[in-house]
Write a protein that holds these residues in place. Sequence first.
Motif, PDB file in Angstrom:
ATOM      1  N   SER A 272       0.814  -1.202   0.000  1.00 44.58           N
ATOM      2  CA  SER A 272       0.000   0.000   0.000  1.00 44.58           C
ATOM      3  C   SER A 272       0.853   1.260   0.000  1.00 44.58           C
ATOM      4  O   SER A 272       2.052   1.225   0.254  1.00 44.58           O
ATOM      5  N   VAL A 273       0.217   2.364  -0.290  1.00 42.16           N
ATOM      6  CA  VAL A 273       0.793   3.708  -0.248  1.00 42.16           C
ATOM      7  C   VAL A 273       2.012   3.850  -1.159  1.00 42.16           C
ATOM      8  O   VAL A 273       3.024   4.416  -0.779  1.00 42.16           O
ATOM      9  N   SER A 274       1.953   3.340  -2.347  1.00 41.04           N
ATOM     10  CA  SER A 274       3.040   3.485  -3.304  1.00 41.04           C
ATOM     11  C   SER A 274       2.659   4.517  -4.354  1.00 41.04           C
ATOM     12  O   SER A 274       1.506   4.651  -4.724  1.00 41.04           O
ATOM     13  N   GLN A 275       3.632   5.243  -4.832  1.00 44.14           N
ATOM     14  CA  GLN A 275       3.429   6.226  -5.890  1.00 44.14           C
ATOM     15  C   GLN A 275       4.713   6.330  -6.692  1.00 44.14           C
ATOM     16  O   GLN A 275       5.797   6.356  -6.128  1.00 44.14           O
ATOM     17  N   VAL A 276       4.619   6.397  -8.009  1.00 40.78           N
ATOM     18  CA  VAL A 276       5.784   6.583  -8.871  1.00 40.78           C
ATOM     19  C   VAL A 276       5.456   7.647  -9.901  1.00 40.78           C
ATOM     20  O   VAL A 276       4.413   7.597 -10.535  1.00 40.78           O
ATOM     21  N   THR A 277       6.334   8.613 -10.081  1.00 36.45           N
ATOM     22  CA  THR A 277       6.202   9.607 -11.144  1.00 36.45           C
ATOM     23  C   THR A 277       7.518   9.628 -11.896  1.00 36.45           C
ATOM     24  O   THR A 277       8.560   9.880 -11.292  1.00 36.45           O
ATOM     25  N   ILE A 278       7.480   9.348 -13.181  1.00 37.12           N
ATOM     26  CA  ILE A 278       8.707   9.320 -13.975  1.00 37.12           C
ATOM     27  C   ILE A 278       8.542  10.235 -15.179  1.00 37.12           C
ATOM     28  O   ILE A 278       7.558  10.150 -15.909  1.00 37.12           O
ATOM     29  N   HIS A 279       9.503  11.115 -15.371  1.00 39.41           N
ATOM     30  CA  HIS A 279       9.548  11.987 -16.545  1.00 39.41           C
ATOM     31  C   HIS A 279      10.887  11.766 -17.232  1.00 39.41           C
ATOM     32  O   HIS A 279      11.936  11.902 -16.603  1.00 39.41           O
ATOM     33  N   GLN A 280      10.851  11.403 -18.501  1.00 34.84           N
ATOM     34  CA  GLN A 280      12.072  11.225 -19.284  1.00 34.84           C
ATOM     35  C   GLN A 280      11.961  12.020 -20.577  1.00 34.84           C
ATOM     36  O   GLN A 280      10.979  11.901 -21.290  1.00 34.84           O
ATOM     37  N   ASN A 281      12.960  12.807 -20.843  1.00 33.01           N
ATOM     38  CA  ASN A 281      13.022  13.600 -22.055  1.00 33.01           C
ATOM     39  C   ASN A 281      14.356  13.310 -22.729  1.00 33.01           C
ATOM     40  O   ASN A 281      15.410  13.556 -22.131  1.00 33.01           O
ATOM     41  N   GLY A 282      14.332  12.782 -23.925  1.00 40.24           N
ATOM     42  CA  GLY A 282      15.563  12.436 -24.618  1.00 40.24           C
ATOM     43  C   GLY A 282      15.509  10.999 -25.094  1.00 40.24           C
ATOM     44  O   GLY A 282      14.476  10.341 -25.036  1.00 40.24           O
ATOM     45  N   THR A 283      16.635  10.493 -25.542  1.00 37.39           N
ATOM     46  CA  THR A 283      16.686   9.131 -26.070  1.00 37.39           C
ATOM     47  C   THR A 283      17.547   8.240 -25.195  1.00 37.39           C
ATOM     48  O   THR A 283      18.500   8.688 -24.556  1.00 37.39           O
ATOM     49  N   GLY A 284      17.192   6.970 -25.163  1.00 36.37           N
ATOM     50  CA  GLY A 284      18.014   5.976 -24.495  1.00 36.37           C
ATOM     51  C   GLY A 284      18.021   6.038 -22.983  1.00 36.37           C
ATOM     52  O   GLY A 284      18.843   5.402 -22.338  1.00 36.37           O
ATOM     53  N   ASN A 285      17.125   6.793 -22.369  1.00 36.18           N
ATOM     54  CA  ASN A 285      17.058   6.833 -20.907  1.00 36.18           C
ATOM     55  C   ASN A 285      16.321   5.608 -20.389  1.00 36.18           C
ATOM     56  O   ASN A 285      15.353   5.157 -20.994  1.00 36.18           O
ATOM     57  N   GLN A 286      16.793   5.061 -19.268  1.00 41.34           N
ATOM     58  CA  GLN A 286      16.182   3.886 -18.665  1.00 41.34           C
ATOM     59  C   GLN A 286      15.861   4.181 -17.209  1.00 41.34           C
ATOM     60  O   GLN A 286      16.688   4.758 -16.496  1.00 41.34           O
ATOM     61  N   ALA A 287      14.689   3.764 -16.763  1.00 37.27           N
ATOM     62  CA  ALA A 287      14.290   3.941 -15.368  1.00 37.27           C
ATOM     63  C   ALA A 287      13.621   2.668 -14.870  1.00 37.27           C
ATOM     64  O   ALA A 287      12.745   2.121 -15.524  1.00 37.27           O
ATOM     65  N   THR A 288      14.048   2.209 -13.702  1.00 33.74           N
ATOM     66  CA  THR A 288      13.466   1.035 -13.074  1.00 33.74           C
ATOM     67  C   THR A 288      13.134   1.368 -11.625  1.00 33.74           C
ATOM     68  O   THR A 288      13.991   1.885 -10.901  1.00 33.74           O
ATOM     69  N   VAL A 289      11.902   1.092 -11.216  1.00 34.94           N
ATOM     70  CA  VAL A 289      11.465   1.345  -9.842  1.00 34.94           C
ATOM     71  C   VAL A 289      10.830   0.073  -9.303  1.00 34.94           C
ATOM     72  O   VAL A 289       9.988  -0.540  -9.956  1.00 34.94           O
ATOM     73  N   ASP A 290      11.232  -0.314  -8.109  1.00 37.98           N
ATOM     74  CA  ASP A 290      10.676  -1.478  -7.429  1.00 37.98           C
ATOM     75  C   ASP A 290      10.373  -1.082  -5.988  1.00 37.98           C
ATOM     76  O   ASP A 290      11.280  -0.742  -5.240  1.00 37.98           O
ATOM     77  N   GLN A 291       9.089  -1.093  -5.631  1.00 40.19           N
ATOM     78  CA  GLN A 291       8.681  -0.742  -4.272  1.00 40.19           C
ATOM     79  C   GLN A 291       7.838  -1.871  -3.699  1.00 40.19           C
ATOM     80  O   GLN A 291       6.968  -2.403  -4.387  1.00 40.19           O
ATOM     81  N   SER A 292       8.078  -2.210  -2.427  1.00 41.36           N
ATOM     82  CA  SER A 292       7.293  -3.269  -1.807  1.00 41.36           C
ATOM     83  C   SER A 292       7.184  -3.062  -0.306  1.00 41.36           C
ATOM     84  O   SER A 292       7.945  -2.306   0.296  1.00 41.36           O
ATOM     85  N   GLN A 293       6.225  -3.735   0.278  1.00 40.69           N
ATOM     86  CA  GLN A 293       6.022  -3.792   1.724  1.00 40.69           C
ATOM     87  C   GLN A 293       5.818  -2.415   2.352  1.00 40.69           C
ATOM     88  O   GLN A 293       6.390  -2.093   3.382  1.00 40.69           O
ATOM     89  N   GLY A 294       4.995  -1.588   1.726  1.00 39.09           N
ATOM     90  CA  GLY A 294       4.617  -0.326   2.345  1.00 39.09           C
ATOM     91  C   GLY A 294       5.512   0.858   2.069  1.00 39.09           C
ATOM     92  O   GLY A 294       5.181   1.980   2.405  1.00 39.09           O
TER      93      GLY A 294
END
Length: 160
Positions: free
Chosen positions: A35-57
């Motif tokens: 519960s209570v998870s939030q992700v905001t990702i903004h990427q501008n450009g090429t070849g950018n990588q973003a990985t988010v892993d949230q668990s257990q509150g």
Amino acid sequence: MHRLAALATLLALVGAIGVAKADEAPSVSADQVGSVSQVTIHQNGTGNQATVDQSQGAGNVNLDQDGAGNGASVTQSGAGYGQATVSQDGSSNVANLIQNGGSNAVVLGQSGTGNQASLQQTALAGGANLGVLTQTGSNNVASLTQNGDANTALQTQIGA
């Protein structure tokens, strides 16, 4: 000796998330459990990588990448608050954040080319950690690890 161990850890983490190539399409991966998870990702450009892993509150991540070939990985787990803000502007910057347990917070900013940052925080029992890491310029390498209760850190590097 500690600097060598920190560098080896950082290189292993960079290898684990990979380095984005500037000519690739942006990539985003998010995995949330609990519960209570939030992700905001903004990427501008090429070849950018973003990985988010949230668990257990653990919750809240804001990730902003402008430029080409930047890579960011945020992992938060454990009971309670997480929070992380990552901002990368430039090219070929890599950020890896790992937070476990209790209350943690991170603000990480990198501007330039080829900067690498690794930040790991673990808060047990009483909670609390805060890490602020800022790098400006080219080819800076930073590693910050905090374990235990009520830690605070501020690290700034300005390179060429």
